[in-house]
Design a protein around this motif. Sequence first.
Motif, PDB file in Angstrom:
ATOM      1  N   ALA A  84     -40.960  -5.985  31.795  1.00 50.51           N
ATOM      2  CA  ALA A  84     -41.088  -6.971  32.870  1.00 50.51           C
ATOM      3  C   ALA A  84     -39.717  -7.422  33.364  1.00 50.51           C
ATOM      4  O   ALA A  84     -39.489  -7.579  34.573  1.00 50.51           O
ATOM      5  CB  ALA A  84     -41.911  -8.169  32.389  1.00 50.51           C
ATOM      6  N   GLY A  85     -38.781  -7.615  32.449  1.00 48.47           N
ATOM      7  CA  GLY A  85     -37.428  -8.006  32.842  1.00 48.47           C
ATOM      8  C   GLY A  85     -36.736  -6.916  33.642  1.00 48.47           C
ATOM      9  O   GLY A  85     -36.073  -7.187  34.646  1.00 48.47           O
ATOM     10  N   LEU A  86     -36.913  -5.676  33.202  1.00 51.29           N
ATOM     11  CA  LEU A  86     -36.347  -4.530  33.918  1.00 51.29           C
ATOM     12  C   LEU A  86     -36.923  -4.453  35.325  1.00 51.29           C
ATOM     13  O   LEU A  86     -36.186  -4.275  36.307  1.00 51.29           O
ATOM     14  CB  LEU A  86     -36.648  -3.247  33.145  1.00 51.29           C
ATOM     15  N   ALA A  87     -38.239  -4.613  35.435  1.00 56.44           N
ATOM     16  CA  ALA A  87     -38.895  -4.572  36.739  1.00 56.44           C
ATOM     17  C   ALA A  87     -38.395  -5.696  37.635  1.00 56.44           C
ATOM     18  O   ALA A  87     -38.145  -5.486  38.831  1.00 56.44           O
ATOM     19  CB  ALA A  87     -40.410  -4.654  36.564  1.00 56.44           C
ATOM     20  N   ALA A  88     -38.213  -6.884  37.077  1.00 56.45           N
ATOM     21  CA  ALA A  88     -37.736  -8.022  37.876  1.00 56.45           C
ATOM     22  C   ALA A  88     -36.318  -7.793  38.383  1.00 56.45           C
ATOM     23  O   ALA A  88     -35.973  -8.198  39.500  1.00 56.45           O
ATOM     24  CB  ALA A  88     -37.797  -9.308  37.040  1.00 56.45           C
ATOM     25  N   ARG A  89     -35.499  -7.135  37.586  1.00 56.00           N
ATOM     26  CA  ARG A  89     -34.109  -6.892  37.986  1.00 56.00           C
ATOM     27  C   ARG A  89     -33.983  -5.776  39.005  1.00 56.00           C
ATOM     28  O   ARG A  89     -33.099  -5.793  39.861  1.00 56.00           O
ATOM     29  CB  ARG A  89     -33.248  -6.549  36.760  1.00 56.00           C
ATOM     30  N   HIS A  90     -34.865  -4.754  38.932  1.00 54.56           N
ATOM     31  CA  HIS A  90     -34.614  -3.542  39.702  1.00 54.56           C
ATOM     32  C   HIS A  90     -35.727  -3.062  40.619  1.00 54.56           C
ATOM     33  O   HIS A  90     -35.460  -2.295  41.539  1.00 54.56           O
ATOM     34  CB  HIS A  90     -34.268  -2.391  38.745  1.00 54.56           C
ATOM     35  N   PHE A  91     -36.968  -3.433  40.363  1.00 53.04           N
ATOM     36  CA  PHE A  91     -38.061  -2.840  41.112  1.00 53.04           C
ATOM     37  C   PHE A  91     -38.557  -3.773  42.205  1.00 53.04           C
ATOM     38  O   PHE A  91     -38.336  -4.979  42.168  1.00 53.04           O
ATOM     39  CB  PHE A  91     -39.229  -2.470  40.186  1.00 53.04           C
ATOM     40  N   ALA A  92     -39.241  -3.178  43.163  1.00 51.45           N
ATOM     41  CA  ALA A  92     -39.846  -3.973  44.228  1.00 51.45           C
ATOM     42  C   ALA A  92     -40.847  -4.957  43.618  1.00 51.45           C
ATOM     43  O   ALA A  92     -41.468  -4.672  42.586  1.00 51.45           O
ATOM     44  CB  ALA A  92     -40.559  -3.054  45.225  1.00 51.45           C
ATOM     45  N   THR A  93     -40.995  -6.094  44.244  1.00 48.93           N
ATOM     46  CA  THR A  93     -41.917  -7.114  43.761  1.00 48.93           C
ATOM     47  C   THR A  93     -43.325  -6.541  43.628  1.00 48.93           C
ATOM     48  O   THR A  93     -43.828  -5.890  44.536  1.00 48.93           O
ATOM     49  CB  THR A  93     -41.932  -8.313  44.729  1.00 48.93           C
ATOM     50  N   ASN A  94     -43.924  -6.770  42.478  1.00 50.72           N
ATOM     51  CA  ASN A  94     -45.296  -6.325  42.171  1.00 50.72           C
ATOM     52  C   ASN A  94     -45.471  -4.797  42.178  1.00 50.72           C
ATOM     53  O   ASN A  94     -46.602  -4.318  42.249  1.00 50.72           O
ATOM     54  CB  ASN A  94     -46.314  -6.957  43.123  1.00 50.72           C
ATOM     55  N   ALA A  95     -44.383  -4.047  42.096  1.00 48.71           N
ATOM     56  CA  ALA A  95     -44.499  -2.583  42.097  1.00 48.71           C
ATOM     57  C   ALA A  95     -44.976  -2.051  40.753  1.00 48.71           C
ATOM     58  O   ALA A  95     -45.515  -0.954  40.677  1.00 48.71           O
ATOM     59  CB  ALA A  95     -43.158  -1.946  42.452  1.00 48.71           C
ATOM     60  N   LEU A  96     -44.778  -2.822  39.693  1.00 45.26           N
ATOM     61  CA  LEU A  96     -45.164  -2.389  38.359  1.00 45.26           C
ATOM     62  C   LEU A  96     -45.909  -3.521  37.671  1.00 45.26           C
ATOM     63  O   LEU A  96     -45.361  -4.601  37.478  1.00 45.26           O
ATOM     64  CB  LEU A  96     -43.926  -2.010  37.539  1.00 45.26           C
ATOM     65  N   THR A  97     -47.151  -3.260  37.325  1.00 49.05           N
ATOM     66  CA  THR A  97     -47.935  -4.243  36.593  1.00 49.05           C
ATOM     67  C   THR A  97     -47.691  -4.043  35.107  1.00 49.05           C
ATOM     68  O   THR A  97     -47.855  -2.944  34.583  1.00 49.05           O
ATOM     69  CB  THR A  97     -49.436  -4.076  36.889  1.00 49.05           C
TER      70      THR A  97
END
Length: 198
Positions: free
Chosen positions: A58-71
């Motif tokens: 979740a932290g990785l997604a928040a730093r690098h991925f589009a919002t809500n791109a990874l559940t």
Amino acid sequence: MTGSPSDLEQRVAACRDRLSSVPGGARSPDGWLFARLVAAREVRGERALLGLSPSELAGLAARHFATNALTVPSHESVALLDEKQAAFAAAMRDFLIGLAASETHAEDARCLATILAHACLRPDHLWRDLGLSGRDDVTQMLTRFFPEVVARNTQNLRWKKLLARELALSRGDVPGPAPGCPGCEDFGFCFPDRKHAN
């Protein structure tokens, strides 16, 4: 999952682009790298093989991925490792974290160290286990995050062999293969004095 290699590559590329939010690119080179690494496992239903906890992912997604791109479920399953594999993965992760470049984000380096450690448990070349395009991708990634590892590869060893060797030497152990090495097609090339295990 079934499908031709080109079909799989297309699905990985689509997932990577969805995560990064920019077709053919990302907000940053690190974001692009992590989108590639996660997409390679995501499309195969193998996210647990990354070795990341739900909070790390979740932290990785928040730093690098589009919002809500990874559940990221709060209770995501993790890869089941036996005691020996778990000990190796933890030791490799900690070893790599200790070599992280100071200019990299500490949590990104920790996530990448975990992903690399778990890839060393699988039976193929490191670049394939990571879902990358080739050895040069691994070299570029290590140069960015763990440049000392690259500097230590004075004999141009395969990366998985080098990582296992350097971890063993750091612990005063006799160097040997990583847990995934015996299943690799080039095990005999890297370790000619050992019998190939099927």
